[in-house]
Design a protein around this motif. Structure first.
Motif, PDB file in Angstrom:
ATOM      1  N   CYS A  46     -21.176  25.754  13.853  1.00  0.00           N
ATOM      2  CA  CYS A  46     -21.936  26.539  14.825  1.00  0.00           C
ATOM      3  C   CYS A  46     -20.999  27.290  15.772  1.00  0.00           C
ATOM      4  O   CYS A  46     -21.173  28.482  16.023  1.00  0.00           O
ATOM      5  CB  CYS A  46     -22.861  25.608  15.610  1.00  0.00           C
ATOM      6  SG  CYS A  46     -23.900  26.452  16.839  1.00  0.00           S
ATOM      7  N   LEU A  47     -19.994  26.612  16.299  1.00  0.00           N
ATOM      8  CA  LEU A  47     -19.052  27.259  17.216  1.00  0.00           C
ATOM      9  C   LEU A  47     -18.256  28.354  16.516  1.00  0.00           C
ATOM     10  O   LEU A  47     -17.980  29.399  17.108  1.00  0.00           O
ATOM     11  CB  LEU A  47     -18.122  26.225  17.846  1.00  0.00           C
ATOM     12  CG  LEU A  47     -18.762  25.350  18.921  1.00  0.00           C
ATOM     13  CD1 LEU A  47     -17.853  24.178  19.282  1.00  0.00           C
ATOM     14  CD2 LEU A  47     -19.096  26.162  20.157  1.00  0.00           C
ATOM     15  N   GLU A  75     -16.659  32.586  18.084  1.00  0.00           N
ATOM     16  CA  GLU A  75     -15.544  32.814  17.171  1.00  0.00           C
ATOM     17  C   GLU A  75     -14.213  33.065  17.875  1.00  0.00           C
ATOM     18  O   GLU A  75     -13.202  32.444  17.550  1.00  0.00           O
ATOM     19  CB  GLU A  75     -15.872  33.995  16.257  1.00  0.00           C
ATOM     20  CG  GLU A  75     -14.802  34.306  15.250  1.00  0.00           C
ATOM     21  CD  GLU A  75     -15.175  35.468  14.339  1.00  0.00           C
ATOM     22  OE1 GLU A  75     -14.245  36.082  13.803  1.00  0.00           O
ATOM     23  OE2 GLU A  75     -16.380  35.744  14.179  1.00  0.00           O
ATOM     24  N   GLU A  76     -14.193  33.963  18.840  1.00  0.00           N
ATOM     25  CA  GLU A  76     -12.919  34.299  19.494  1.00  0.00           C
ATOM     26  C   GLU A  76     -12.369  33.130  20.287  1.00  0.00           C
ATOM     27  O   GLU A  76     -11.156  32.908  20.326  1.00  0.00           O
ATOM     28  CB  GLU A  76     -13.082  35.543  20.372  1.00  0.00           C
ATOM     29  CG  GLU A  76     -13.297  36.813  19.559  1.00  0.00           C
ATOM     30  CD  GLU A  76     -12.280  36.989  18.428  1.00  0.00           C
ATOM     31  OE1 GLU A  76     -11.070  36.851  18.677  1.00  0.00           O
ATOM     32  OE2 GLU A  76     -12.708  37.256  17.278  1.00  0.00           O
ATOM     33  N   ARG A  77     -13.235  32.383  20.925  1.00  0.00           N
ATOM     34  CA  ARG A  77     -12.779  31.205  21.681  1.00  0.00           C
ATOM     35  C   ARG A  77     -12.211  30.145  20.744  1.00  0.00           C
ATOM     36  O   ARG A  77     -11.196  29.524  21.036  1.00  0.00           O
ATOM     37  CB  ARG A  77     -13.926  30.630  22.509  1.00  0.00           C
ATOM     38  CG  ARG A  77     -14.294  31.520  23.677  1.00  0.00           C
ATOM     39  CD  ARG A  77     -15.327  30.865  24.547  1.00  0.00           C
ATOM     40  NE  ARG A  77     -14.746  29.728  25.255  1.00  0.00           N
ATOM     41  CZ  ARG A  77     -15.474  28.831  25.911  1.00  0.00           C
ATOM     42  NH1 ARG A  77     -16.788  28.928  25.938  1.00  0.00           N
ATOM     43  NH2 ARG A  77     -14.901  27.830  26.526  1.00  0.00           N
ATOM     44  N   VAL A  78     -12.867  29.952  19.609  1.00  0.00           N
ATOM     45  CA  VAL A  78     -12.367  28.959  18.651  1.00  0.00           C
ATOM     46  C   VAL A  78     -11.006  29.397  18.120  1.00  0.00           C
ATOM     47  O   VAL A  78     -10.064  28.598  18.046  1.00  0.00           O
ATOM     48  CB  VAL A  78     -13.369  28.742  17.495  1.00  0.00           C
ATOM     49  CG1 VAL A  78     -12.762  27.866  16.408  1.00  0.00           C
ATOM     50  CG2 VAL A  78     -14.654  28.111  18.022  1.00  0.00           C
ATOM     51  N   ARG A  79     -10.873  30.665  17.769  1.00  0.00           N
ATOM     52  CA  ARG A  79      -9.578  31.178  17.298  1.00  0.00           C
ATOM     53  C   ARG A  79      -8.496  30.949  18.354  1.00  0.00           C
ATOM     54  O   ARG A  79      -7.374  30.567  18.030  1.00  0.00           O
ATOM     55  CB  ARG A  79      -9.673  32.671  16.993  1.00  0.00           C
ATOM     56  CG  ARG A  79     -10.396  33.015  15.733  1.00  0.00           C
ATOM     57  CD  ARG A  79     -10.352  34.528  15.473  1.00  0.00           C
ATOM     58  NE  ARG A  79     -11.355  34.906  14.498  1.00  0.00           N
ATOM     59  CZ  ARG A  79     -11.239  34.695  13.190  1.00  0.00           C
ATOM     60  NH1 ARG A  79     -10.163  34.118  12.710  1.00  0.00           N
ATOM     61  NH2 ARG A  79     -12.203  35.062  12.369  1.00  0.00           N
ATOM     62  N   SER A  80      -8.841  31.213  19.588  1.00  0.00           N
ATOM     63  CA  SER A  80      -7.892  31.076  20.690  1.00  0.00           C
ATOM     64  C   SER A  80      -7.430  29.621  20.851  1.00  0.00           C
ATOM     65  O   SER A  80      -6.243  29.348  21.006  1.00  0.00           O
ATOM     66  CB  SER A  80      -8.544  31.586  21.979  1.00  0.00           C
ATOM     67  OG  SER A  80      -7.692  31.404  23.067  1.00  0.00           O
ATOM     68  N   VAL A  81      -8.373  28.699  20.771  1.00  0.00           N
ATOM     69  CA  VAL A  81      -8.026  27.266  20.904  1.00  0.00           C
ATOM     70  C   VAL A  81      -7.166  26.822  19.731  1.00  0.00           C
ATOM     71  O   VAL A  81      -6.134  26.162  19.921  1.00  0.00           O
ATOM     72  CB  VAL A  81      -9.305  26.401  21.002  1.00  0.00           C
ATOM     73  CG1 VAL A  81      -8.974  24.922  20.854  1.00  0.00           C
ATOM     74  CG2 VAL A  81     -10.019  26.653  22.327  1.00  0.00           C
ATOM     75  N   SER A  86       0.032  20.516  23.583  1.00  0.00           N
ATOM     76  CA  SER A  86       0.107  21.017  24.960  1.00  0.00           C
ATOM     77  C   SER A  86      -1.118  20.639  25.787  1.00  0.00           C
ATOM     78  O   SER A  86      -2.207  20.409  25.252  1.00  0.00           O
ATOM     79  CB  SER A  86       0.251  22.543  24.958  1.00  0.00           C
ATOM     80  OG  SER A  86      -0.953  23.153  24.516  1.00  0.00           O
ATOM     81  N   ASN A  87      -0.928  20.617  27.103  1.00  0.00           N
ATOM     82  CA  ASN A  87      -2.047  20.380  28.023  1.00  0.00           C
ATOM     83  C   ASN A  87      -3.041  21.537  27.961  1.00  0.00           C
ATOM     84  O   ASN A  87      -4.246  21.325  28.082  1.00  0.00           O
ATOM     85  CB  ASN A  87      -1.535  20.222  29.452  1.00  0.00           C
ATOM     86  CG  ASN A  87      -0.804  18.915  29.649  1.00  0.00           C
ATOM     87  OD1 ASN A  87      -1.067  17.928  28.961  1.00  0.00           O
ATOM     88  ND2 ASN A  87       0.130  18.891  30.578  1.00  0.00           N
ATOM     89  N   GLU A  88      -2.540  22.753  27.780  1.00  0.00           N
ATOM     90  CA  GLU A  88      -3.425  23.910  27.702  1.00  0.00           C
ATOM     91  C   GLU A  88      -4.404  23.764  26.538  1.00  0.00           C
ATOM     92  O   GLU A  88      -5.595  24.053  26.667  1.00  0.00           O
ATOM     93  CB  GLU A  88      -2.616  25.197  27.548  1.00  0.00           C
ATOM     94  CG  GLU A  88      -3.490  26.437  27.519  1.00  0.00           C
ATOM     95  CD  GLU A  88      -2.727  27.720  27.274  1.00  0.00           C
ATOM     96  OE1 GLU A  88      -3.371  28.782  27.352  1.00  0.00           O
ATOM     97  OE2 GLU A  88      -1.514  27.678  26.990  1.00  0.00           O
ATOM     98  N   GLN A 104      -8.372  23.644  27.012  1.00  0.00           N
ATOM     99  CA  GLN A 104      -9.220  24.682  26.418  1.00  0.00           C
ATOM    100  C   GLN A 104     -10.204  24.102  25.395  1.00  0.00           C
ATOM    101  O   GLN A 104     -11.342  24.569  25.297  1.00  0.00           O
ATOM    102  CB  GLN A 104      -8.355  25.776  25.772  1.00  0.00           C
ATOM    103  CG  GLN A 104      -7.588  26.616  26.777  1.00  0.00           C
ATOM    104  CD  GLN A 104      -8.500  27.296  27.779  1.00  0.00           C
ATOM    105  OE1 GLN A 104      -9.527  27.861  27.423  1.00  0.00           O
ATOM    106  NE2 GLN A 104      -8.137  27.217  29.055  1.00  0.00           N
ATOM    107  N   LEU A 105      -9.759  23.096  24.644  1.00  0.00           N
ATOM    108  CA  LEU A 105     -10.661  22.444  23.686  1.00  0.00           C
ATOM    109  C   LEU A 105     -11.793  21.756  24.433  1.00  0.00           C
ATOM    110  O   LEU A 105     -12.966  21.891  24.067  1.00  0.00           O
ATOM    111  CB  LEU A 105      -9.896  21.440  22.821  1.00  0.00           C
ATOM    112  CG  LEU A 105     -10.718  20.678  21.773  1.00  0.00           C
ATOM    113  CD1 LEU A 105     -11.339  21.636  20.760  1.00  0.00           C
ATOM    114  CD2 LEU A 105      -9.853  19.645  21.068  1.00  0.00           C
TER     115      LEU A 105
END
Length: 196
Positions: free
Chosen positions: A32-33, A38-44, A51-53, A57-58
């Motif tokens: 679903c995500l 899509e762009e947020r998942v790619r970014s994560v 990393s902490n980031e 973000q996840l």
């Protein structure tokens, strides 16, 4: 036979995991995500998971209100690898990588060798390159099913060949699937970015 391989196949042969619904829920949320964020998942997934980031973000992706997160019935903190694997699987389906997994993940001599960040990722990427069709077949099954069990079995030789002698790593069936999905995603995106 390595301990990792023995554990994975023993877990696979044991049948349906006791937390079958949890694994299926994660899979549904990941799909679903991938379609709706899509762009947020790619970014994560592009971040270094050490990393902490990445962790921040996840967690934010999984916590923010959206149609997919209304489906969440699991604790992301205790299931980080499985959640990330489900996101990677969602993106692999979204981008139709599994339909062209050989081309998408093959070793390219024109590129620097991709570096694995840990033993699990090294094994996963090795398995993907050793048996891309087997990996595509595995990731085309629903998790925690007999079809998944049947798809795991042909990967035994690739797993044996990819685990270092004396390795003491242990992975469950579901975490091994997640690692393979993440390894497939990383190889595919590495090759794709290099073409740009």
């Amino acid at each position: 036979m390595s301990l990792l391989l023995a554990m994975a196949l023993a877990s696979a042969q044991a049948g349906t995991p006791p937390h079958e619904n949890l694994v299926e829920d994660m899979h549904v949320v990941g799909q679903c995500l991938a379609q709706n964020q899509e762009e947020r998942v790619r970014s994560v997934l592009a971040l270094d998971y050490r990393s902490n980031e990445y962790r921040d973000q996840l967690w934010k992706l999984m916590r923010d209100r959206n149609v997919c997160n209304a489906l969440i019935r699991f604790d992301i903190h205790s299931a980080g690898l499985l959640v990330a694997g489900s996101l990677a699987e969602g993106m692999l389906h979204q981008d139709d990588v599994l339909g062209r997994v050989v081309e998408a993940t093959q070793h390219r001599t024109d590129l620097p060798e991709i570096e694995a960040r840990d033993e699990g990722e090294l094994i996963a990427m090795c398995v993907v390159r050793a048996s891309p069709a087997g990996v595509a077949a595995l990731l085309d099954t629903r998790p925690a099913t007999q079809d998944e069990l049947a798809a795991f079995k042909p990967l035994g030789p690739a797993l044996s060949g990819c685990v270092r002698a004396g390795s003491t790593s242990e992975f469950s069936r579901e975490s091994l699937r997640a690692l393979i999905a993440l390894g497939t995603w990383r190889l595919a995106t590495y090759n794709l970015q290099a073409k740009s």
